[in-house]
Design a protein around this motif. Structure first.
Motif, short mmCIF file in Angstrom:
data_model
loop_
_atom_site.label_atom_id
_atom_site.label_comp_id
_atom_site.label_asym_id
_atom_site.label_seq_id
_atom_site.Cartn_x
_atom_site.Cartn_y
_atom_site.Cartn_z
N THR A 26 62.16 67.99 50.52
CA THR A 26 62.34 66.54 50.68
C THR A 26 61.67 66.05 51.95
O THR A 26 61.08 64.96 51.98
CB THR A 26 63.84 66.19 50.69
OG1 THR A 26 64.42 66.55 49.44
CG2 THR A 26 64.05 64.70 50.92
N SER A 46 58.30 53.45 46.62
CA SER A 46 59.42 54.10 45.94
C SER A 46 60.69 53.79 46.71
O SER A 46 60.72 53.91 47.94
CB SER A 46 59.19 55.62 45.89
OG SER A 46 60.40 56.31 45.68
N GLU A 48 63.24 55.56 46.90
CA GLU A 48 63.71 56.80 47.52
C GLU A 48 62.87 57.18 48.74
O GLU A 48 63.23 58.08 49.50
CB GLU A 48 63.68 57.96 46.52
CG GLU A 48 64.64 57.81 45.36
CD GLU A 48 64.04 56.96 44.24
OE1 GLU A 48 62.80 56.73 44.28
OE2 GLU A 48 64.78 56.53 43.34
#
Length: 259
Positions: A26, A46, A48
């Motif tokens: 991540t 995005s 996220e």
């Protein structure tokens, strides 16, 4: 006091970490989002705030950390397609194959060898910016370190360290060819240090002027300059130790046959 070697300088300021856990992966995807989506606009935004694609499923990711601040300073991945899975391919096969002629590189070879592609090399702007560059286009990340002038002098080592980490994975996984899409001037820069990429395509418009380059395994490290060979040896040892550690989740990437 004797002048430190490039290897000693690199190890004083940085360290290589394989992203073998979801948490570290991540971190990789966040760096890529900062660089490729926020800064350059090459990828869509995005919610996220991560950037990833289908190739990540069969890639090994590397990070470089800034030691003093424990801040991620760059990332790269090595995409290694599984030869028994026809759905898997390297990014250059999907996006750039039409620019590769048989006399430059015969893609049929890929049916009989193992290969990988170094791609998605990203260095956050806080580790690239020179003092005379505008920062108006994008604010520095909140986690950007307050680097000293001496530390900034060593920032060019980050990209070389990332390429050498990828080469170490190629070496340890016994891969026959490694590919990379890059600007010709970067290939010329790497050549100065004995990284002997051969051009395998015409120059094309692929996020700027780039071409496909490749290195056969037998030429991977034998031409490195003395100082680069020392740095490569240090990074290779670090990569090997991380892969060999009992906590290493090598099952996330069963394709590679590490020595």
């Amino acid at each position: 006091m004797a002048k430190m070697s490039i290897c000693e300088e690199f190890n004083s300021y940085f360290r290589v970490a394989l992203a073998l856990t979801p948490e570290l992966q991540t971190e990789v995807f966040r760096i890529r989002y900062d660089v490729f989506a926020r800064e350059f606009g090459w990828e869509d935004s995005s919610p996220e705030e991560v950037e990833r694609d289908d190739f990540d499923r069969y890639s090994i990711h590397s990070l470089i950390y800034h030691n003093r601040t424990n801040t991620p300073a760059g990332c790269v991945r090595l995409v290694i397609p599984d030869p028994v899975d026809s759905a898997q391919m390297a990014p250059f096969e999907k996006y750039c194959a039409q620019h590769i002629s048989k006399d430059q590189f015969d893609l049929a070879i890929l049916n009989t060898v193992s290969y990988g592609e170094a791609s998605r090399l990203a260095v956050p702007s806080s580790f690239r910016r020179r003092k005379d560059e505008s920062t108006a286009a994008i604010p520095l990340p909140a986690r950007a370190p307050q680097a000293t002038a001496e530390e900034k002098r060593h920032f060019p080592h980050i990209a070389m360290g990332l390429y050498l980490a990828g080469m170490a994975i190629v070496d340890l996984a016994s891969i026959d060819y490694v590919f990379a899409m890059m600007e010709p001037r970067l290939a010329r820069h790497l050549l100065r240090f004995g990284v002997m990429f051969q051009q395998g395509s015409d120059i094309m418009d692929y996020h700027g002027e780039r071409a496909l380059y490749f290195i056969p395994k037998e030429d991977l490290t034998c031409h490195l300059t003395t100082e680069m060979a020392e740095l490569y040896g240090s990074i290779r040892d670090s990569v090997f130790q991380q892969l060999a550690a009992p906590s290493s989740k090598k099952s996330i990437f069963p394709r590679a046959n590490f020595a």
